[in-house]
Write an enzyme that holds these catalytic residues in place. Structure first.
Site, PDB file in Angstrom:
ATOM      1  N   GLU A 131       0.744  -1.230  -0.045  1.00 34.82           N
ATOM      2  CA  GLU A 131      -0.239  -0.079  -0.061  1.00 34.82           C
ATOM      3  C   GLU A 131       0.985   1.298   0.063  1.00 34.82           C
ATOM      4  O   GLU A 131       1.944   1.211   0.400  1.00 34.82           O
ATOM      5  CB  GLU A 131      -0.943   0.003   1.267  1.00 34.82           C
ATOM      6  CG  GLU A 131      -1.798  -1.011   1.117  1.00 34.82           C
ATOM      7  CD  GLU A 131      -2.774  -1.224   2.523  1.00 34.82           C
ATOM      8  OE1 GLU A 131      -3.622  -1.694   2.613  1.00 34.82           O
ATOM      9  OE2 GLU A 131      -2.127  -0.842   3.654  1.00 34.82           O
ATOM     10  N   CYS A 178       3.209   8.321   1.237  1.00 36.98           N
ATOM     11  CA  CYS A 178       3.751   7.313   2.449  1.00 36.98           C
ATOM     12  C   CYS A 178       3.959   6.277   1.498  1.00 36.98           C
ATOM     13  O   CYS A 178       3.125   5.743   1.034  1.00 36.98           O
ATOM     14  CB  CYS A 178       2.805   7.306   3.370  1.00 36.98           C
ATOM     15  SG  CYS A 178       3.276   5.861   4.421  1.00 36.98           S
ATOM     16  N   CYS A 216       6.797  -7.105   7.735  1.00 36.11           N
ATOM     17  CA  CYS A 216       7.963  -6.446   8.416  1.00 36.11           C
ATOM     18  C   CYS A 216       8.238  -7.633   9.562  1.00 36.11           C
ATOM     19  O   CYS A 216       7.714  -8.243  10.105  1.00 36.11           O
ATOM     20  CB  CYS A 216       7.519  -5.263   9.271  1.00 36.11           C
ATOM     21  SG  CYS A 216       8.973  -4.504  10.030  1.00 36.11           S
ATOM     22  N   CYS A 275       6.644  -5.460  16.011  1.00 37.88           N
ATOM     23  CA  CYS A 275       6.012  -4.629  17.077  1.00 37.88           C
ATOM     24  C   CYS A 275       4.454  -4.996  17.205  1.00 37.88           C
ATOM     25  O   CYS A 275       3.916  -5.399  16.102  1.00 37.88           O
ATOM     26  CB  CYS A 275       6.270  -3.137  16.793  1.00 37.88           C
ATOM     27  SG  CYS A 275       7.705  -2.672  16.013  1.00 37.88           S
ATOM     28  N   CYS A 307       1.329  -3.196  15.575  1.00 40.36           N
ATOM     29  CA  CYS A 307       1.313  -3.019  14.027  1.00 40.36           C
ATOM     30  C   CYS A 307       1.165  -3.997  13.115  1.00 40.36           C
ATOM     31  O   CYS A 307       1.452  -5.204  13.554  1.00 40.36           O
ATOM     32  CB  CYS A 307       2.856  -2.596  13.720  1.00 40.36           C
ATOM     33  SG  CYS A 307       3.087  -2.257  12.027  1.00 40.36           S
ATOM     34  N   CYS A 343      -3.820  -1.501   6.924  1.00 42.37           N
ATOM     35  CA  CYS A 343      -2.477  -1.105   7.638  1.00 42.37           C
ATOM     36  C   CYS A 343      -2.573   0.232   8.101  1.00 42.37           C
ATOM     37  O   CYS A 343      -2.438   1.364   7.794  1.00 42.37           O
ATOM     38  CB  CYS A 343      -1.593  -0.962   6.272  1.00 42.37           C
ATOM     39  SG  CYS A 343       0.238  -0.892   6.905  1.00 42.37           S
TER      40      CYS A 343
HETATM   41  N1  SAH Z   1       9.172   0.387  10.102  1.00 41.15           N
HETATM   42  C1  SAH Z   1       9.146   1.721  10.468  1.00 41.15           C
HETATM   43  C2  SAH Z   1       8.358   2.479   9.424  1.00 41.15           C
HETATM   44  C3  SAH Z   1       6.833   2.197   9.214  1.00 41.15           C
HETATM   45  S1  SAH Z   1       5.972   2.408  10.608  1.00 41.15           S
HETATM   46  C4  SAH Z   1       9.098   2.398  11.714  1.00 41.15           C
HETATM   47  O1  SAH Z   1       8.678   1.744  12.627  1.00 41.15           O
HETATM   48  O2  SAH Z   1       9.250   3.418  12.037  1.00 41.15           O
HETATM   49  C5  SAH Z   1       5.630   4.007  10.700  1.00 41.15           C
HETATM   50  C6  SAH Z   1       4.914   4.373  12.102  1.00 41.15           C
HETATM   51  O3  SAH Z   1       3.829   4.070  12.162  1.00 41.15           O
HETATM   52  C7  SAH Z   1       5.863   3.841  12.977  1.00 41.15           C
HETATM   53  O4  SAH Z   1       6.156   4.970  13.935  1.00 41.15           O
HETATM   54  C8  SAH Z   1       5.129   2.953  13.721  1.00 41.15           C
HETATM   55  O5  SAH Z   1       5.283   2.754  15.122  1.00 41.15           O
HETATM   56  C9  SAH Z   1       3.636   3.535  13.622  1.00 41.15           C
HETATM   57  N2  SAH Z   1       2.711   2.332  13.764  1.00 41.15           N
HETATM   58  C10 SAH Z   1       2.336   1.368  13.341  1.00 41.15           C
HETATM   59  N3  SAH Z   1       1.438   0.696  13.540  1.00 41.15           N
HETATM   60  C11 SAH Z   1       0.543   1.724  14.421  1.00 41.15           C
HETATM   61  C12 SAH Z   1      -0.702   1.644  14.804  1.00 41.15           C
HETATM   62  N4  SAH Z   1      -1.402   0.688  14.825  1.00 41.15           N
HETATM   63  N5  SAH Z   1      -1.191   2.609  15.436  1.00 41.15           N
HETATM   64  C13 SAH Z   1      -0.334   3.716  15.304  1.00 41.15           C
HETATM   65  N6  SAH Z   1       0.836   3.734  14.675  1.00 41.15           N
HETATM   66  C14 SAH Z   1       1.298   2.568  14.192  1.00 41.15           C
HETATM   67 FE1  SF4 Z   2       7.765  -3.023  11.344  1.00 40.74          FE
HETATM   68 FE2  SF4 Z   2       5.608  -1.964  12.142  1.00 40.74          FE
HETATM   69 FE3  SF4 Z   2       7.524  -2.141  13.960  1.00 40.74          FE
HETATM   70 FE4  SF4 Z   2       7.747  -0.300  11.738  1.00 40.74          FE
HETATM   71  S1  SF4 Z   2       6.100  -0.503  13.566  1.00 40.74           S
HETATM   72  S2  SF4 Z   2       9.244  -1.602  12.640  1.00 40.74           S
HETATM   73  S3  SF4 Z   2       6.415  -1.585  10.088  1.00 40.74           S
HETATM   74  S4  SF4 Z   2       6.444  -3.742  13.031  1.00 40.74           S
END
Ligand code: SAH
Ligand code: SF4
Length: 377
Positions: free
Chosen positions: A83, A129, A136, A140, A143, A360
């Site tokens: 996406e 974006c 990934c 986390c 996410c 996402c």
């Molecule tokens: N992997 C990289 C970039 C992609 S994620 C990173 O983690 O920085 C981009 C941002 O979205 C990150 O700050 C991540 O922590 C946040 N993010 C991911 N899932 C989320 C969610 N469910 N709610 C809010 N922020 C989220």
């Molecule tokens: Fe990966 Fe999601 Fe963690 Fe970013 S926030 S590092 S996309 S698992």
């Protein structure tokens, strides 16, 4: 890169001008199908097609939300999907949208080439974006990409290709202004392709984005932060997903913290060759009961002391695969207040594209609302 095209086409006896033409077709005009590169000789077009040059991404669906956010679902050649999101905001001196855009893109308001106030007609600046992986590996828990796990890395062409498609979708009066690596995946876990895509996007013969308008967001891969700083002289804007100010809390939310704990991450940020007057964006996803205590905000204020940063607070966007969720509005405001009182510029990101069916979560969270505007508006 044009020089690579030069080298490969020179081997076939083509002039370097032809290589430039091919690069222009792809990166200026977004045309990847050799059959459409009408100013090239037919035999060369056939050769390029035989070599496999062609579309790497096919738009499958576009979701448009009421606030103008467009989410594109793209299919890769092997059938996987990723996406990318276009986030428009109307510019104009001091407009709310302008403030949003400034906060969303890690770019201070010191644009020497800014057209605000010069009498130019207001136009719409778009932040895009983009994704760097299918899924990934960082795991986390809040996410959607992390829960899905890593399916595969994207190639540089697939990363930069998202911007070619995004640009082709711009509407009347819109300008692609910023690109943020905040979609699916961890850009620095796919360093080579990410770095190459950055070179493609900022190449003067191509899309020609200014490096400072391109932001790479990372969960904190320490060696690659240093590498990015060295390879691009600190010109690429950096966003760090911090999400906690102590190791125990951070490791619980982000497994990567066990490998690169906070002291190492902070040392990497201090060493990043940031140009003068630029700041690192700190992303802090607020997860109820995990990292939203005002005491954590005080620890954060202490941890970041002395670093040129701005802080974006993101109330967690609920995802299906997890019972974690965002804190209430008051809890968010209290957290922000601690940081504001401590002298930080701290924004709460509002969700964009809420009415877009979003798988996402993070992709729709790029808008930002500075506190001062909230107070008056
Ligand atoms: N992997 C990289 C970039 C992609 S994620 C990173 O983690 O920085 C981009 C941002 O979205 C990150 O700050 C991540 O922590 C946040 N993010 C991911 N899932 C989320 C969610 N469910 N709610 C809010 N922020 C989220
Ligand atoms: Fe990966 Fe999601 Fe963690 Fe970013 S926030 S590092 S996309 S698992």
């Amino acid at each position: 890169m044009p020089e690579e095209w030069s080298a490969s086409l020179a081997a076939r006896g083509e002039r370097s001008f032809t290589a430039k033409q091919v690069f222009h077709w792809i990166h200026r005009r977004g045309v990847l199908d050799p059959a459409s590169m009408t100013n090239l000789p037919a035999r060369l077009r056939e050769h390029l097609a035989a070599e496999g040059l062609g579309e790497v991404l096919t738009p499958e669906r576009v979701h448009r939300s009421e606030d103008g956010t467009r989410k594109l679902l793209l299919r890769l050649r092997d059938g996987a999907t990723i996406e990318t999101v276009l986030l428009p905001s109307v510019s104009g001196p001091g407009s709310q949208a302008q403030l949003d855009a400034d906060a969303a893109a890690s770019d201070d308001t010191d644009d020497e080439d800014d057209d605000a106030g010069t009498g130019a007609a207001p136009h719409v600046r778009v932040t895009q974006c983009i994704s760097t992986q299918v899924g990934c590996a960082m795991g986390c828990g809040f996410c959607a990409s992390g829960v899905a796990g890593l399916k595969r890395h994207l190639g540089a062409e697939e990363i930069a290709g998202q911007v070619l498609l995004g640009r082709a979708m711009l509407e009347e009066g819109e300008e692609l202004r910023n690109v943020v690596y905040m979609g699916m995946g961890e850009p620095l876990h796919n360093y080579e392709a990410t770095a190459r895509s950055l070179r493609l996007l900022t190449h003067p013969e191509g899309i020609n984005l200014s490096t400072r308008r391109v932001t790479v967001s990372t969960s904190g891969l320490v060696p690659e932060i240093a590498r990015l700083g060295a390879d691009f002289g600190g010109q690429i804007a950096l966003a760090i997903s911090l999400h906690a100010a102590d190791d125990a809390t951070r490791s619980a939310l982000m497994p990567i913290n066990r490998k690169y704990p906070l002291d190492e991450l902070l040392a990497a940020l201090r060493a990043y060759p940031l140009p003068r007057r630029r700041r690192i964006t700190i992303e802090y996803t607020l997860v109820a009961g995990q990292n939203d205590d005002p005491a954590e905000a005080r620890r954060l204020a202490k941890l970041l002391r002395g670093l040129p940063v701005k802080i974006n607070l993101i109330p967690m966007n609920p995802i299906e695969a997890s019972s974690l969720g965002p804190p209430g509005v008051e809890r968010v405001a209290a957290f922000q207040e601690v940081l504001t009182q401590a002298g930080y510029s701290c924004f709460v990101r509002r969700r964009r594209g809420d009415d877009v069916s979003a798988a996402c979560g993070q992709l729709v969270l790029l808008g930002a609302k500075p506190k001062v505007r909230r107070a008056v508006g």
